[in-house]
Write a protein that holds these residues in place. Structure first.
Motif, mmCIF file in Angstrom:
data_model
loop_
_atom_site.group_PDB
_atom_site.id
_atom_site.type_symbol
_atom_site.label_atom_id
_atom_site.label_comp_id
_atom_site.label_asym_id
_atom_site.label_seq_id
_atom_site.Cartn_x
_atom_site.Cartn_y
_atom_site.Cartn_z
ATOM 1 N N PRO A 1 -11.449 -0.125 5.080
ATOM 2 C CA PRO A 1 -11.458 1.247 4.571
ATOM 3 C C PRO A 1 -10.143 1.982 4.818
ATOM 4 N N ALA A 2 -9.490 1.685 5.934
ATOM 5 C CA ALA A 2 -8.235 2.360 6.248
ATOM 6 C C ALA A 2 -7.163 2.057 5.205
ATOM 7 N N MET A 3 -7.012 0.780 4.863
ATOM 8 C CA MET A 3 -6.016 0.400 3.868
ATOM 9 C C MET A 3 -6.430 0.850 2.478
ATOM 10 N N ALA A 4 -7.731 0.804 2.194
ATOM 11 C CA ALA A 4 -8.213 1.256 0.891
ATOM 12 C C ALA A 4 -7.937 2.744 0.712
ATOM 13 N N GLY A 5 -8.176 3.539 1.751
ATOM 14 C CA GLY A 5 -7.906 4.958 1.682
ATOM 15 C C GLY A 5 -6.433 5.253 1.512
ATOM 16 N N LEU A 6 -5.597 4.512 2.218
ATOM 17 C CA LEU A 6 -4.148 4.698 2.108
ATOM 18 C C LEU A 6 -3.673 4.417 0.685
ATOM 19 N N HIS A 7 -4.102 3.279 0.127
ATOM 20 C CA HIS A 7 -3.690 2.931 -1.236
ATOM 21 C C HIS A 7 -4.236 3.917 -2.252
ATOM 22 N N LEU A 8 -5.433 4.437 -2.007
ATOM 23 C CA LEU A 8 -6.005 5.445 -2.900
ATOM 24 C C LEU A 8 -5.127 6.695 -2.922
ATOM 25 N N SER B 1 -0.667 0.332 -6.729
ATOM 26 C CA SER B 1 -1.619 0.792 -5.714
ATOM 27 C C SER B 1 -3.017 0.953 -6.293
ATOM 28 N N ALA B 2 -3.119 1.456 -7.524
ATOM 29 C CA ALA B 2 -4.428 1.600 -8.167
ATOM 30 C C ALA B 2 -5.073 0.239 -8.380
ATOM 31 N N SER B 3 -4.280 -0.742 -8.794
ATOM 32 C CA SER B 3 -4.806 -2.100 -8.960
ATOM 33 C C SER B 3 -5.342 -2.647 -7.647
ATOM 34 N N THR B 4 -4.629 -2.362 -6.564
ATOM 35 C CA THR B 4 -5.077 -2.803 -5.243
ATOM 36 C C THR B 4 -6.385 -2.137 -4.853
ATOM 37 N N VAL B 5 -6.494 -0.841 -5.125
ATOM 38 C CA VAL B 5 -7.727 -0.111 -4.807
ATOM 39 C C VAL B 5 -8.912 -0.706 -5.566
ATOM 40 N N LEU B 6 -8.722 -0.973 -6.847
ATOM 41 C CA LEU B 6 -9.811 -1.512 -7.662
ATOM 42 C C LEU B 6 -10.271 -2.873 -7.148
ATOM 43 N N LEU C 1 -10.658 0.830 -16.718
ATOM 44 C CA LEU C 1 -10.979 1.848 -17.722
ATOM 45 C C LEU C 1 -11.227 3.206 -17.069
ATOM 46 N N LEU C 2 -11.866 3.188 -15.901
ATOM 47 C CA LEU C 2 -12.125 4.431 -15.176
ATOM 48 C C LEU C 2 -10.823 5.096 -14.746
ATOM 49 N N ALA C 3 -9.911 4.308 -14.178
ATOM 50 C CA ALA C 3 -8.635 4.849 -13.710
ATOM 51 C C ALA C 3 -7.764 5.326 -14.872
ATOM 52 N N VAL C 4 -7.703 4.516 -15.926
ATOM 53 C CA VAL C 4 -6.904 4.894 -17.099
ATOM 54 C C VAL C 4 -7.470 6.150 -17.758
#
Length: 213
Positions: free
Chosen positions: A157-164, A75-80, A29-32
């Motif tokens: 954090p590295a992969m999370a930042g990349l996907h973000l 990518s957003a789904s992965t970040v969440l 909901l936040l991303a949408v």
């Protein structure tokens, strides 16, 4: 010994504060919501290209924005999901979506090489405007995803930042893409995809250190 241990546990428990658990639904909901507000802002400030709804858009226009939307959502789904500590998760969706998007600049470069005047066909003046606008329309989604990750505890954090970075710029490119009337292969394949590459680099090396816990 028993009393000492119980006293130590009690002292540690006094400093604990209740934390609301992360629910994937709230993150979605936040991303949408961030993307929806971005679309509204684009419509109010620039205005959507009406040719999209009139059937005037080229096939490459639809293909480019469709692939970017898939990449952004994956990518957003992965970040969440990465906000919650997990080990051994595989995130294949963004990888395959990235390969699909990578075809776009390749196609643009092939068309550019076959053009009689490559510099003129590149359209740098309009290209930089689209590039800057895309980075701007990516900011709200990037902030939303960053705040979500800060609430959690990503293992990598590295992969999370990349996907973000990829998610926010891909969705930002789609948001501004509906306002851009330039639908040539060269323009879309370069100027609407280049922000995603920059977003990935920025997310990996600038955002990632801010996510460490």
């Amino acid at each position: 010994m028993t009393r000492s241990t119980n006293k130590l546990i009690a002292e540690m428990a006094e400093e604990l504060q209740p934390v609301r658990s992360l629910r994937l639904r709230d993150g979605v909901l936040l991303a949408v919501g961030a993307l929806a507000l971005t679309l509204v802002a684009v419509e109010l400030v620039v205005g959507f290209w009406r040719g999209v709804w009139a059937g005037e858009a080229s096939t490459f226009f639809i293909l480019t924005n469709g692939l970017l939307l898939i990449l952004g959502c994956a990518s957003a789904s992965t970040v969440l999901r990465m906000a919650s500590p997990r080990v051994g998760n595989h995130h294949e969706g963004p990888r395959w979506a990235s390969l699909g998007v990578a075809v776009l600049p390749v196609a643009a470069l092939l068309v550019l090489l076959g053009h009689d005047h490559p510099a003129e066909a590149l359209g740098a003046v309009y290209g930089f405007k689209c590039f800057g606008a895309t980075m701007l329309t990516s900011s709200l989604t990037a902030v939303a995803l960053f705040l979500w990750l800060r609430r959690g505890a990503p293992v990598s954090p590295a992969m999370a930042g990349l996907h973000l970075g990829v998610a926010s710029t891909a969705l930002g490119s789609v948001a501004f893409g509906f306002a851009c009337p330039l639908d040539s292969t060269i323009h879309l394949g370069i100027w609407h995809v280049l922000p995603v590459l920059l977003g990935a680099v920025a997310g990996r090396f600038i955002v990632a250190p801010l996510l460490r816990w």
